[in-house]
Design an enzyme around this catalytic site. Sequence first.
Site, PDB file in Angstrom:
ATOM      1  N   THR A   1      -4.176   2.603 -13.982  1.00 58.14           N
ATOM      2  CA  THR A   1      -5.619   2.375 -13.929  1.00 58.14           C
ATOM      3  C   THR A   1      -6.203   2.510 -12.531  1.00 58.14           C
ATOM      4  O   THR A   1      -7.420   2.563 -12.379  1.00 58.14           O
ATOM      5  CB  THR A   1      -5.967   0.979 -14.476  1.00 58.14           C
ATOM      6  OG1 THR A   1      -5.322  -0.010 -13.673  1.00 58.14           O
ATOM      7  CG2 THR A   1      -5.530   0.840 -15.926  1.00 58.14           C
ATOM      8  N   GLY A   2      -5.366   2.572 -11.492  1.00 58.67           N
ATOM      9  CA  GLY A   2      -5.861   2.665 -10.123  1.00 58.67           C
ATOM     10  C   GLY A   2      -6.328   4.054  -9.752  1.00 58.67           C
ATOM     11  O   GLY A   2      -6.308   4.990 -10.566  1.00 58.67           O
TER      12      GLY A   2
ATOM     13  N   SER B   1      -4.786  -5.601 -17.352  1.00 60.44           N
ATOM     14  CA  SER B   1      -5.051  -4.347 -18.065  1.00 60.44           C
ATOM     15  C   SER B   1      -4.239  -4.214 -19.341  1.00 60.44           C
ATOM     16  O   SER B   1      -4.687  -3.583 -20.303  1.00 60.44           O
ATOM     17  CB  SER B   1      -4.749  -3.149 -17.155  1.00 60.44           C
ATOM     18  OG  SER B   1      -5.560  -3.160 -16.004  1.00 60.44           O
TER      19      SER B   1
ATOM     20  N   CYS C   1       0.104  10.600   2.339  1.00 62.23           N
ATOM     21  CA  CYS C   1      -0.787  11.751   2.126  1.00 62.23           C
ATOM     22  C   CYS C   1      -1.021  12.546   3.410  1.00 62.23           C
ATOM     23  O   CYS C   1      -0.938  13.788   3.403  1.00 62.23           O
ATOM     24  CB  CYS C   1      -2.109  11.296   1.520  1.00 62.23           C
ATOM     25  SG  CYS C   1      -2.845   9.849   2.315  1.00 62.23           S
TER      26      CYS C   1
ATOM     27  N   LYS D   1       3.839   5.898   9.760  1.00 60.52           N
ATOM     28  CA  LYS D   1       4.322   6.838   8.744  1.00 60.52           C
ATOM     29  C   LYS D   1       4.267   8.274   9.258  1.00 60.52           C
ATOM     30  O   LYS D   1       5.203   9.061   9.059  1.00 60.52           O
ATOM     31  CB  LYS D   1       3.484   6.713   7.470  1.00 60.52           C
ATOM     32  CG  LYS D   1       3.557   5.360   6.790  1.00 60.52           C
ATOM     33  CD  LYS D   1       2.515   5.271   5.679  1.00 60.52           C
ATOM     34  CE  LYS D   1       2.311   3.851   5.223  1.00 60.52           C
ATOM     35  NZ  LYS D   1       1.170   3.722   4.287  1.00 60.52           N
TER      36      LYS D   1
ATOM     37  N   HIS E   1      -8.374  14.785   3.640  1.00 60.38           N
ATOM     38  CA  HIS E   1      -7.967  14.345   4.972  1.00 60.38           C
ATOM     39  C   HIS E   1      -7.895  15.566   5.886  1.00 60.38           C
ATOM     40  O   HIS E   1      -7.177  16.536   5.588  1.00 60.38           O
ATOM     41  CB  HIS E   1      -6.591  13.684   4.935  1.00 60.38           C
ATOM     42  CG  HIS E   1      -6.561  12.350   4.259  1.00 60.38           C
ATOM     43  ND1 HIS E   1      -7.680  11.711   3.784  1.00 60.38           N
ATOM     44  CD2 HIS E   1      -5.508  11.514   3.991  1.00 60.38           C
ATOM     45  CE1 HIS E   1      -7.327  10.551   3.243  1.00 60.38           C
ATOM     46  NE2 HIS E   1      -6.024  10.413   3.361  1.00 60.38           N
TER      47      HIS E   1
END
Length: 348
Positions: free
Chosen positions: A13-14, A41, A149, A204, A241
Amino acid sequence: MSSRVEVGVLGATGTVGQQFVRLLANHPWFDATWLAGSERSAGRTYADAANWKLSTPMPEAAAARVVQTPVPGVGPKLVFSALDANVAGDLERAFAEAGHLVVSNARNHRMDPLVPLLIPEINPDHLQLLQQQHAAYGWKGGIVTNSNCSTMFLAMALAPLRAFGLTKCNVVTLQAVSGAGYPGVPSLDILGNIVPFIGGEEEKLEIEPQKILGRLAADHVEPHPVIVSAHTTRVPVIDGHSEMISVDFDRTVDAADIRAAFDAFRGLPQDLGLPFAPARPLVYLEAENRPQPRLDVERDNGMAVFLGRLRPCPVLQHKFVALGHNTVRGAAGAALLNAELMQAQGLL
């Protein structure tokens, strides 16, 4: 394929979970038959549980599905994880122990020496680490991760430059608000503003590329020696990005050679014709003011990385701009491509 593979989505659901649901809706190989979410949920239809934030309509098949409790051992063998890092570590491990293959977008297991940090165009051989997981951890299944990402776009841009003796990289990111999830960054913090800090992102970017670009050696990955210095910022952009990248080498390298390496870059996904593989992983744009998120990030189904403005750098040797779709190529789309490679190699 003669039949589609049933798959599940953890954290469906995110923000990233919604991208999984959207991308899986018409996937030629995979069928999302099992959607799992949090306690609030579970038991509700996906239409009721998911606060849908994508511009495309919610897929009808997903809307009618009842969201399940994420119980290890229940659901399909292949599960995509869009779980928040606060819960992903233990839950993904439990699913792997129960026999599931977990293709994860979360950070928790990325730097585990026996877990592939996979970008199929760069390091498909790292999937051999799955056998090491079985032997060392006793898991019936396994875990494969995709990178942060921003790391995704940086690593893809750096990969063809390894041949020139890549030694140093400086990167400044301009990261979209969708990368912070929902509700994400408060409007009064981001509108008309730039926030020069994103917790954990710089670390990261500085360590993940070394593992991705590294060499598989039996039961571990020997990190690539490139030194990365990163500064990350949040900007008022919805998706995409951007990265300002400078690079240095152990020899003098011509810009024409770098450009040729960008243009020639291909990998196993392109050779195999995987459904989510972009024809050209790196697309160089000639215009002096490109790439731009608004104009370019949705091109090639959000799966290519766009480059531009290659020019001399007075500190390091060369500098250029990179752009990628953070919730597609940088998250859900990357995990789907990882799973496609696993399917093509008989690992599912």
